[in-house]
Scaffold this motif. Structure first.
Motif, PDB file in Angstrom:
ATOM      1  N   ASP A  53       0.835  -1.196   0.000  1.00 60.64           N
ATOM      2  CA  ASP A  53       0.000   0.000   0.000  1.00 60.64           C
ATOM      3  C   ASP A  53       0.875   1.253   0.000  1.00 60.64           C
ATOM      4  O   ASP A  53       0.543   2.244  -0.633  1.00 60.64           O
ATOM      5  CB  ASP A  53      -0.920   0.033   1.215  1.00 60.64           C
ATOM      6  N   SER A  54       1.986   1.199   0.748  1.00 58.11           N
ATOM      7  CA  SER A  54       2.875   2.354   0.814  1.00 58.11           C
ATOM      8  C   SER A  54       4.244   1.930   1.328  1.00 58.11           C
ATOM      9  O   SER A  54       4.402   0.835   1.870  1.00 58.11           O
ATOM     10  CB  SER A  54       2.305   3.454   1.721  1.00 58.11           C
ATOM     11  N   MET A  55       5.211   2.841   1.143  1.00 58.31           N
ATOM     12  CA  MET A  55       6.561   2.625   1.656  1.00 58.31           C
ATOM     13  C   MET A  55       7.099   3.960   2.150  1.00 58.31           C
ATOM     14  O   MET A  55       6.908   4.990   1.502  1.00 58.31           O
ATOM     15  CB  MET A  55       7.472   2.070   0.554  1.00 58.31           C
ATOM     16  N   LEU A  56       7.730   3.923   3.293  1.00 58.55           N
ATOM     17  CA  LEU A  56       8.351   5.101   3.889  1.00 58.55           C
ATOM     18  C   LEU A  56       9.750   4.696   4.316  1.00 58.55           C
ATOM     19  O   LEU A  56       9.921   3.654   4.960  1.00 58.55           O
ATOM     20  CB  LEU A  56       7.549   5.563   5.109  1.00 58.55           C
ATOM     21  N   VAL A  57      10.738   5.496   3.953  1.00 55.88           N
ATOM     22  CA  VAL A  57      12.113   5.205   4.360  1.00 55.88           C
ATOM     23  C   VAL A  57      12.644   6.400   5.137  1.00 55.88           C
ATOM     24  O   VAL A  57      12.524   7.543   4.695  1.00 55.88           O
ATOM     25  CB  VAL A  57      13.013   4.898   3.150  1.00 55.88           C
ATOM     26  N   THR A  58      13.239   6.114   6.293  1.00 55.41           N
ATOM     27  CA  THR A  58      13.805   7.148   7.149  1.00 55.41           C
ATOM     28  C   THR A  58      15.301   6.929   7.280  1.00 55.41           C
ATOM     29  O   THR A  58      15.744   5.828   7.610  1.00 55.41           O
ATOM     30  CB  THR A  58      13.158   7.100   8.548  1.00 55.41           C
ATOM     31  N   LYS A  59      16.071   7.978   6.999  1.00 55.55           N
ATOM     32  CA  LYS A  59      17.527   7.954   7.169  1.00 55.55           C
ATOM     33  C   LYS A  59      17.837   8.471   8.568  1.00 55.55           C
ATOM     34  O   LYS A  59      17.378   9.551   8.955  1.00 55.55           O
ATOM     35  CB  LYS A  59      18.187   8.841   6.120  1.00 55.55           C
ATOM     36  N   GLY A  60      18.612   7.703   9.323  1.00 56.56           N
ATOM     37  CA  GLY A  60      18.956   8.113  10.678  1.00 56.56           C
ATOM     38  C   GLY A  60      19.866   9.334  10.689  1.00 56.56           C
ATOM     39  O   GLY A  60      20.884   9.353  10.006  1.00 56.56           O
ATOM     40  N   LEU A  61      19.481  10.336  11.458  1.00 54.23           N
ATOM     41  CA  LEU A  61      20.289  11.549  11.610  1.00 54.23           C
ATOM     42  C   LEU A  61      20.838  11.708  13.016  1.00 54.23           C
ATOM     43  O   LEU A  61      21.908  12.259  13.212  1.00 54.23           O
ATOM     44  CB  LEU A  61      19.466  12.793  11.251  1.00 54.23           C
ATOM     45  N   ALA A  62      20.079  11.257  14.004  1.00 58.36           N
ATOM     46  CA  ALA A  62      20.495  11.388  15.406  1.00 58.36           C
ATOM     47  C   ALA A  62      19.731  10.392  16.260  1.00 58.36           C
ATOM     48  O   ALA A  62      18.642   9.955  15.897  1.00 58.36           O
ATOM     49  CB  ALA A  62      20.237  12.807  15.911  1.00 58.36           C
ATOM     50  N   GLY A  63      20.308  10.058  17.399  1.00 59.05           N
ATOM     51  CA  GLY A  63      19.647   9.187  18.363  1.00 59.05           C
ATOM     52  C   GLY A  63      19.042   9.977  19.498  1.00 59.05           C
ATOM     53  O   GLY A  63      18.595   9.411  20.496  1.00 59.05           O
ATOM     54  N   GLY A  64      19.026  11.275  19.369  1.00 54.48           N
ATOM     55  CA  GLY A  64      18.526  12.207  20.377  1.00 54.48           C
ATOM     56  C   GLY A  64      19.363  13.475  20.279  1.00 54.48           C
ATOM     57  O   GLY A  64      20.274  13.564  19.453  1.00 54.48           O
ATOM     58  N   PRO A  65      19.083  14.457  21.102  1.00 56.53           N
ATOM     59  CA  PRO A  65      19.882  15.685  21.065  1.00 56.53           C
ATOM     60  C   PRO A  65      21.364  15.378  21.325  1.00 56.53           C
ATOM     61  O   PRO A  65      21.704  14.744  22.321  1.00 56.53           O
ATOM     62  CB  PRO A  65      19.286  16.541  22.182  1.00 56.53           C
ATOM     63  N   ASP A  66      22.205  15.777  20.399  1.00 62.66           N
ATOM     64  CA  ASP A  66      23.658  15.611  20.527  1.00 62.66           C
ATOM     65  C   ASP A  66      24.086  14.148  20.662  1.00 62.66           C
ATOM     66  O   ASP A  66      25.118  13.852  21.267  1.00 62.66           O
ATOM     67  CB  ASP A  66      24.200  16.429  21.708  1.00 62.66           C
ATOM     68  N   VAL A  67      23.287  13.228  20.123  1.00 63.84           N
ATOM     69  CA  VAL A  67      23.602  11.799  20.152  1.00 63.84           C
ATOM     70  C   VAL A  67      23.651  11.299  18.711  1.00 63.84           C
ATOM     71  O   VAL A  67      22.700  11.529  17.957  1.00 63.84           O
ATOM     72  CB  VAL A  67      22.531  11.002  20.940  1.00 63.84           C
ATOM     73  N   PRO A  68      24.736  10.658  18.312  1.00 64.40           N
ATOM     74  CA  PRO A  68      24.801  10.151  16.940  1.00 64.40           C
ATOM     75  C   PRO A  68      23.745   9.067  16.717  1.00 64.40           C
ATOM     76  O   PRO A  68      23.303   8.403  17.665  1.00 64.40           O
ATOM     77  CB  PRO A  68      26.212   9.572  16.823  1.00 64.40           C
ATOM     78  N   PRO A  69      23.332   8.873  15.458  1.00 70.32           N
ATOM     79  CA  PRO A  69      22.304   7.868  15.190  1.00 70.32           C
ATOM     80  C   PRO A  69      22.813   6.461  15.466  1.00 70.32           C
ATOM     81  O   PRO A  69      23.983   6.156  15.273  1.00 70.32           O
ATOM     82  CB  PRO A  69      22.000   8.055  13.702  1.00 70.32           C
ATOM     83  N   GLY A  70      21.920   5.602  15.895  1.00 69.06           N
ATOM     84  CA  GLY A  70      22.244   4.191  16.097  1.00 69.06           C
ATOM     85  C   GLY A  70      21.744   3.329  14.953  1.00 69.06           C
ATOM     86  O   GLY A  70      21.953   2.122  14.930  1.00 69.06           O
ATOM     87  N   ILE A  71      21.084   3.975  14.000  1.00 69.87           N
ATOM     88  CA  ILE A  71      20.476   3.262  12.881  1.00 69.87           C
ATOM     89  C   ILE A  71      20.783   4.019  11.588  1.00 69.87           C
ATOM     90  O   ILE A  71      20.598   5.240  11.526  1.00 69.87           O
ATOM     91  CB  ILE A  71      18.954   3.132  13.086  1.00 69.87           C
ATOM     92  N   PHE A  72      21.250   3.285  10.573  1.00 71.29           N
ATOM     93  CA  PHE A  72      21.462   3.905   9.260  1.00 71.29           C
ATOM     94  C   PHE A  72      20.125   4.321   8.651  1.00 71.29           C
ATOM     95  O   PHE A  72      19.962   5.445   8.199  1.00 71.29           O
ATOM     96  CB  PHE A  72      22.138   2.925   8.282  1.00 71.29           C
ATOM     97  N   ALA A  73      19.174   3.372   8.629  1.00 71.40           N
ATOM     98  CA  ALA A  73      17.887   3.623   7.980  1.00 71.40           C
ATOM     99  C   ALA A  73      16.850   2.623   8.472  1.00 71.40           C
ATOM    100  O   ALA A  73      17.194   1.530   8.929  1.00 71.40           O
ATOM    101  CB  ALA A  73      18.022   3.513   6.463  1.00 71.40           C
TER     102      ALA A  73
END
Length: 102
Positions: free
Chosen positions: A39-59
């Motif tokens: 029905d649909s697809m949504l892709v999210t690119k990880g930018l952060a894991g919280g304020p001033d925290v690097p992402p823990g997930i690529f996408a």
């Protein structure tokens, strides 16, 4: 009831992810082989894991299906999509199949 399949690509040491290939080639394969069932697809690119925290997930890719039958049909068509994963990442993706409640 709608069903979602989330494909999660966690970040860890020594892992890489080619977003260019993912968005220009892999997306096309998903559409070609699984698209008629989604029905649909949504892709999210990880930018952060919280304020001033690097992402823990690529996408995270979220694919939504009308029901279990549509998900099963998409998964039956998915082998070429799954075989393509090593072309853009050395991450072992995690999957979550769930009931869409909102």
């Amino acid at each position: 009831m709608a069903i979602s399949l989330q494909v999660i690509y966690p970040i860890s040491e020594g892992k890489a992810f080619d977003f260019d290939y993912y968005t220009t080639t892999h997306f096309d394969l998903v559409g070609e082989h699984m698209g008629e069932h989604m029905d649909s697809m949504l892709v999210t690119k990880g930018l952060a894991g919280g304020p001033d925290v690097p992402p823990g997930i690529f996408a995270v890719a979220t694919l939504v299906f009308k029901d279990h039958d549509a998900l099963n049909a998409a998964m039956a068509a998915a082998p070429p999509v799954l075989a393509d994963i090593p072309k853009f990442t050395n991450v072992e993706p995690q999957m979550l199949i769930g009931e869409v409640i909102s």
